[in-house]
Design a protein around this motif. Structure first.
Motif, PDB file in Angstrom:
ATOM      1  N   ALA A   2     -20.806  43.744 -56.435  1.00 38.78           N
ATOM      2  CA  ALA A   2     -19.700  43.012 -57.061  1.00 38.78           C
ATOM      3  C   ALA A   2     -18.574  42.766 -56.060  1.00 38.78           C
ATOM      4  O   ALA A   2     -17.958  41.698 -56.044  1.00 38.78           O
ATOM      5  CB  ALA A   2     -19.177  43.795 -58.268  1.00 38.78           C
ATOM      6  N   ILE A   3     -18.314  43.760 -55.219  1.00 39.44           N
ATOM      7  CA  ILE A   3     -17.283  43.614 -54.185  1.00 39.44           C
ATOM      8  C   ILE A   3     -17.703  42.546 -53.177  1.00 39.44           C
ATOM      9  O   ILE A   3     -16.895  41.699 -52.769  1.00 39.44           O
ATOM     10  CB  ILE A   3     -17.039  44.970 -53.500  1.00 39.44           C
ATOM     11  N   ALA A   4     -18.983  42.568 -52.786  1.00 37.13           N
ATOM     12  CA  ALA A   4     -19.490  41.549 -51.862  1.00 37.13           C
ATOM     13  C   ALA A   4     -19.331  40.157 -52.462  1.00 37.13           C
ATOM     14  O   ALA A   4     -18.968  39.199 -51.764  1.00 37.13           O
ATOM     15  CB  ALA A   4     -20.957  41.827 -51.533  1.00 37.13           C
ATOM     16  N   PHE A   5     -19.607  40.031 -53.764  1.00 37.62           N
ATOM     17  CA  PHE A   5     -19.440  38.744 -54.437  1.00 37.62           C
ATOM     18  C   PHE A   5     -17.990  38.271 -54.342  1.00 37.62           C
ATOM     19  O   PHE A   5     -17.714  37.105 -54.036  1.00 37.62           O
ATOM     20  CB  PHE A   5     -19.860  38.845 -55.909  1.00 37.62           C
ATOM     21  N   GLN A   6     -17.040  39.163 -54.639  1.00 40.07           N
ATOM     22  CA  GLN A   6     -15.629  38.772 -54.636  1.00 40.07           C
ATOM     23  C   GLN A   6     -15.176  38.317 -53.252  1.00 40.07           C
ATOM     24  O   GLN A   6     -14.420  37.344 -53.116  1.00 40.07           O
ATOM     25  CB  GLN A   6     -14.760  39.948 -55.114  1.00 40.07           C
ATOM     26  N   ILE A   7     -15.645  39.014 -52.233  1.00 39.05           N
ATOM     27  CA  ILE A   7     -15.284  38.636 -50.858  1.00 39.05           C
ATOM     28  C   ILE A   7     -15.871  37.263 -50.534  1.00 39.05           C
ATOM     29  O   ILE A   7     -15.186  36.384 -50.005  1.00 39.05           O
ATOM     30  CB  ILE A   7     -15.786  39.703 -49.862  1.00 39.05           C
ATOM     31  N   ALA A   8     -17.160  37.087 -50.861  1.00 33.08           N
ATOM     32  CA  ALA A   8     -17.810  35.802 -50.598  1.00 33.08           C
ATOM     33  C   ALA A   8     -17.120  34.676 -51.378  1.00 33.08           C
ATOM     34  O   ALA A   8     -16.941  33.562 -50.860  1.00 33.08           O
ATOM     35  CB  ALA A   8     -19.291  35.877 -50.978  1.00 33.08           C
ATOM     36  N   TRP A   9     -16.721  34.979 -52.616  1.00 32.48           N
ATOM     37  CA  TRP A   9     -16.053  33.962 -53.447  1.00 32.48           C
ATOM     38  C   TRP A   9     -14.748  33.502 -52.794  1.00 32.48           C
ATOM     39  O   TRP A   9     -14.442  32.303 -52.744  1.00 32.48           O
ATOM     40  CB  TRP A   9     -15.799  34.542 -54.835  1.00 32.48           C
ATOM     41  N   LYS A  10     -13.958  34.456 -52.299  1.00 33.94           N
ATOM     42  CA  LYS A  10     -12.688  34.113 -51.663  1.00 33.94           C
ATOM     43  C   LYS A  10     -12.922  33.250 -50.419  1.00 33.94           C
ATOM     44  O   LYS A  10     -12.233  32.245 -50.205  1.00 33.94           O
ATOM     45  CB  LYS A  10     -11.922  35.382 -51.283  1.00 33.94           C
ATOM     46  N   LEU A  11     -13.899  33.647 -49.614  1.00 36.40           N
ATOM     47  CA  LEU A  11     -14.174  32.873 -48.391  1.00 36.40           C
ATOM     48  C   LEU A  11     -14.695  31.484 -48.722  1.00 36.40           C
ATOM     49  O   LEU A  11     -14.344  30.492 -48.070  1.00 36.40           O
ATOM     50  CB  LEU A  11     -15.188  33.628 -47.514  1.00 36.40           C
ATOM     51  N   PHE A  12     -15.522  31.410 -49.759  1.00 33.79           N
ATOM     52  CA  PHE A  12     -16.105  30.132 -50.180  1.00 33.79           C
ATOM     53  C   PHE A  12     -15.022  29.195 -50.703  1.00 33.79           C
ATOM     54  O   PHE A  12     -14.966  28.016 -50.338  1.00 33.79           O
ATOM     55  CB  PHE A  12     -17.157  30.408 -51.258  1.00 33.79           C
ATOM     56  N   GLN A  13     -14.151  29.716 -51.571  1.00 37.26           N
ATOM     57  CA  GLN A  13     -13.133  28.867 -52.200  1.00 37.26           C
ATOM     58  C   GLN A  13     -12.040  28.440 -51.220  1.00 37.26           C
ATOM     59  O   GLN A  13     -11.459  27.362 -51.378  1.00 37.26           O
ATOM     60  CB  GLN A  13     -12.503  29.601 -53.392  1.00 37.26           C
ATOM     61  N   THR A  14     -11.744  29.266 -50.221  1.00 37.02           N
ATOM     62  CA  THR A  14     -10.704  28.909 -49.247  1.00 37.02           C
ATOM     63  C   THR A  14     -11.276  28.124 -48.070  1.00 37.02           C
ATOM     64  O   THR A  14     -10.540  27.774 -47.150  1.00 37.02           O
ATOM     65  CB  THR A  14      -9.998  30.165 -48.713  1.00 37.02           C
ATOM     66  N   ARG A  15     -12.597  27.881 -48.110  1.00 38.86           N
ATOM     67  CA  ARG A  15     -13.289  27.144 -47.041  1.00 38.86           C
ATOM     68  C   ARG A  15     -13.072  27.793 -45.678  1.00 38.86           C
ATOM     69  O   ARG A  15     -12.950  27.119 -44.657  1.00 38.86           O
ATOM     70  CB  ARG A  15     -12.836  25.674 -47.021  1.00 38.86           C
ATOM     71  N   TRP A  16     -13.082  29.115 -45.678  1.00 38.30           N
ATOM     72  CA  TRP A  16     -13.008  29.856 -44.422  1.00 38.30           C
ATOM     73  C   TRP A  16     -14.324  29.712 -43.664  1.00 38.30           C
ATOM     74  O   TRP A  16     -15.392  29.716 -44.257  1.00 38.30           O
ATOM     75  CB  TRP A  16     -12.750  31.334 -44.722  1.00 38.30           C
ATOM     76  N   ASN A  17     -14.258  29.585 -42.358  1.00 40.60           N
ATOM     77  CA  ASN A  17     -15.467  29.617 -41.532  1.00 40.60           C
ATOM     78  C   ASN A  17     -15.090  29.944 -40.102  1.00 40.60           C
ATOM     79  O   ASN A  17     -13.903  30.035 -39.761  1.00 40.60           O
ATOM     80  CB  ASN A  17     -16.253  28.299 -41.630  1.00 40.60           C
ATOM     81  N   LEU A  18     -16.077  30.116 -39.250  1.00 42.08           N
ATOM     82  CA  LEU A  18     -15.817  30.550 -37.869  1.00 42.08           C
ATOM     83  C   LEU A  18     -14.979  29.547 -37.093  1.00 42.08           C
ATOM     84  O   LEU A  18     -14.151  29.932 -36.262  1.00 42.08           O
ATOM     85  CB  LEU A  18     -17.140  30.799 -37.136  1.00 42.08           C
ATOM     86  N   SER A  19     -15.185  28.267 -37.344  1.00 41.97           N
ATOM     87  CA  SER A  19     -14.415  27.267 -36.600  1.00 41.97           C
ATOM     88  C   SER A  19     -12.932  27.364 -36.950  1.00 41.97           C
ATOM     89  O   SER A  19     -12.064  27.137 -36.110  1.00 41.97           O
ATOM     90  CB  SER A  19     -14.934  25.856 -36.902  1.00 41.97           C
ATOM     91  N   PRO A  59     -18.098  28.009 -45.987  1.00 40.95           N
ATOM     92  CA  PRO A  59     -18.777  28.932 -45.065  1.00 40.95           C
ATOM     93  C   PRO A  59     -20.257  29.069 -45.403  1.00 40.95           C
ATOM     94  O   PRO A  59     -20.671  28.866 -46.548  1.00 40.95           O
ATOM     95  CB  PRO A  59     -18.047  30.252 -45.299  1.00 40.95           C
ATOM     96  N   ARG A  60     -21.045  29.433 -44.409  1.00 41.72           N
ATOM     97  CA  ARG A  60     -22.454  29.780 -44.622  1.00 41.72           C
ATOM     98  C   ARG A  60     -22.537  31.304 -44.565  1.00 41.72           C
ATOM     99  O   ARG A  60     -22.237  31.911 -43.524  1.00 41.72           O
ATOM    100  CB  ARG A  60     -23.340  29.117 -43.585  1.00 41.72           C
ATOM    101  N   ILE A  61     -22.929  31.891 -45.682  1.00 42.47           N
ATOM    102  CA  ILE A  61     -22.913  33.346 -45.844  1.00 42.47           C
ATOM    103  C   ILE A  61     -24.347  33.839 -46.040  1.00 42.47           C
ATOM    104  O   ILE A  61     -25.115  33.257 -46.812  1.00 42.47           O
ATOM    105  CB  ILE A  61     -22.037  33.744 -47.044  1.00 42.47           C
ATOM    106  N   LEU A  62     -24.693  34.920 -45.347  1.00 38.73           N
ATOM    107  CA  LEU A  62     -26.028  35.512 -45.465  1.00 38.73           C
ATOM    108  C   LEU A  62     -25.905  36.913 -46.057  1.00 38.73           C
ATOM    109  O   LEU A  62     -25.132  37.739 -45.562  1.00 38.73           O
ATOM    110  CB  LEU A  62     -26.693  35.598 -44.087  1.00 38.73           C
ATOM    111  N   PHE A  63     -26.656  37.178 -47.135  1.00 40.69           N
ATOM    112  CA  PHE A  63     -26.750  38.522 -47.716  1.00 40.69           C
ATOM    113  C   PHE A  63     -28.089  39.097 -47.280  1.00 40.69           C
ATOM    114  O   PHE A  63     -29.148  38.591 -47.650  1.00 40.69           O
ATOM    115  CB  PHE A  63     -26.653  38.469 -49.239  1.00 40.69           C
TER     116      PHE A  63
END
Length: 426
Positions: A29-46, A78-82
């Motif tokens: 659930a914690i991993a989901f929340q982190i991924a959700w924040k990164l996904f919604q804010t369009r965070w990525n390495l660039s 972002p492209r996220i791998l679990f």
């Protein structure tokens, strides 16, 4: 707190992050929340590289380097791998991330790669197991791991579930995957504080940004407390006498067979039947239970003995779920995890179910084999700690003196301290 600490670490430019959270406290659930924040804010390495460049060239301090900086429609998702080491863990995570758009989620499977001839790239959140990424061959039949078909910088963020079990271990082939995707920010999830047998994990990821222990989880009401029933029999050890009958094989006369020998070098069916009947008499036979056995053959024997002696005569009352049970075993496990279903009620296993199985209504854990690793012992206890309506406690039926682990300082103590090098003192 875990989500906030992780996001802060990402915002500060950390590329290796570790969370140590007791089994049952919601790592997925914690991993989901982190991924959700990164996904919604369009965070990525660039975006990170952009921000770092601005800090270096515009004199901006790290205090101004906040996640909100990343919220721009010009940036891609972002492209996220679990990454897990068992299909059931990858499948559970895939299902737990269902709030994401359906076209964002991709379950990477080897048979689908073979069918299409290429690895999938049409998504944002990818789920797979180490074994899938390590498989694959080239046109000549030589090993060509599938993960190599992705560019090294393809994934922005990688979540490594149960990372203490190999992903960060120097001796593991899986380490090659993490090193290949080294540009990605990598988040390790583990339930085990730093110990001698997982020190490589901590060396790779660094000290955890947040630690939450089993004791804290129980005291705070997020985990279910437990009772321990220690059970002894007159056959907890055995020495051959001439009155006994050897059914098959050879016996070593004079040798004292102890718990570690039973169901590995010697099998006494009457002994196992006695233990099964003690458990069935003591427990509520309608409650879900997992029985941990010495090996797969022992798990099959215990399954048969439970079904022969239980009140229920349904052939699926007790089933075996081990690595060799394949897709049928996975199906039975899913049925067991469904809290609306009463069958199967009991699972027997050897190693497969010691970690990561999210079945909330387990009321009984039965130990019919020694557990020598503190890490594994904590994981096994964690099968019962998940909260469920009306579940005030669960019971550990201890036939193998595993209770001694509770008095070990490592049971719920502090992580080991770093010892200075004897040569340099650092």
């Amino acid at each position: 707190i875990a989500v906030q600490r992780t996001v802060e670490a990402i915002a500060q430019g950390k590329d290796r992050i570790l969370l140590t959270l007791a089994t049952g406290t919601g790592k997925t659930a914690i991993a989901f929340q982190i991924a959700w924040k990164l996904f919604q804010t369009r965070w990525n390495l660039s975006v990170i590289e952009n921000a770092k460049w601005r800090m270096e060239n515009e004199g901006r301090g790290k205090d101004n380097f906040q996640l909100s900086t990343f919220n721009s429609p010009l940036n891609r998702r972002p492209r996220i791998l679990f990454l897990a080491d068992r299909n059931i863990l990858a499948d559970q995570a895939y299902n737990s991330f269902s709030a994401f758009p359906e076209d964002a989620l991709v379950r990477i499977k080897p048979n689908e790669i073979k069918k299409s001839g290429k690895v999938p790239t049409n998504g944002s959140i990818f789920f797979t197991i180490f074994q899938t990424f390590m498989s694959g061959t080239d046109a000549e039949g030589k090993p060509a791991p599938y993960f190599g078909e992705y560019p090294a910088d393809y994934f922005d963020f990688i979540i490594i579930d149960e990372c203490h079990r190999g992903g960060a271990n120097d001796e593991s082939n899986w380490r090659g995957i993490l090193e290949y995707f080294s540009p990605a920010v990598q988040l390790g999830l583990t339930a085990t504080p730093k110990r001698k047998d997982n020190v490589d994990t901590y060396k790779y990821f660094g000290e955890p940004v947040y630690i939450y222990s089993l004791k804290e989880g129980i005291n705070d009401g997020f985990l279910t407390p437990f009772k321990v029933k220690r059970i002894k029999t007159t056959l907890d050890d055995y020495r051959y006498t001439s009155d006994d009958t050897i059914v098959e094989g050879e016996i070593e006369e004079g040798k004292l067979y102890e718990e570690k020998d039973f169901n590995r070098t010697i099998e006494i069916v009457e002994r196992e039947a006695k233990r099964v009947n003690i458990f069935l008499d003591e427990a509520n036979q309608n409650e879900k239970a997992i029985i941990f056995c010495a090996n797969q053959a022992h798990a099959a024997l215990i399954r048969d003995l439970v079904n022969q002696n239980a009140k229920s005569k349904d052939p699926f009352y007790c089933v075996r779920v081990t690595a060799n049970d394949g897709e049928e075993g996975e199906r039975l496990l899913r049925e067991f995890q469904d809290n609306e279903k009463t069958l199967p009620t009991i699972l027997t296993t050897s190693q497969k179910l010691s970690t990561g199985v999210d079945a909330r209504n387990i009321r009984n854990i039965v130990l019919l084999r020694p557990v020598n690793s503190m890490i594994e012992f904590k994981q096994i206890v964690g099968r019962g700690t998940r909260l469920f309506d009306g579940k005030e406690f669960f019971t550990i039926y201890d036939f193998v003196d595993a209770y001694k682990h509770f008095s070990d300082p490592e049971w719920d103590g502090e992580p080991i301290a770093e010892e200075p090098c004897k040569t340099c003192g650092q």
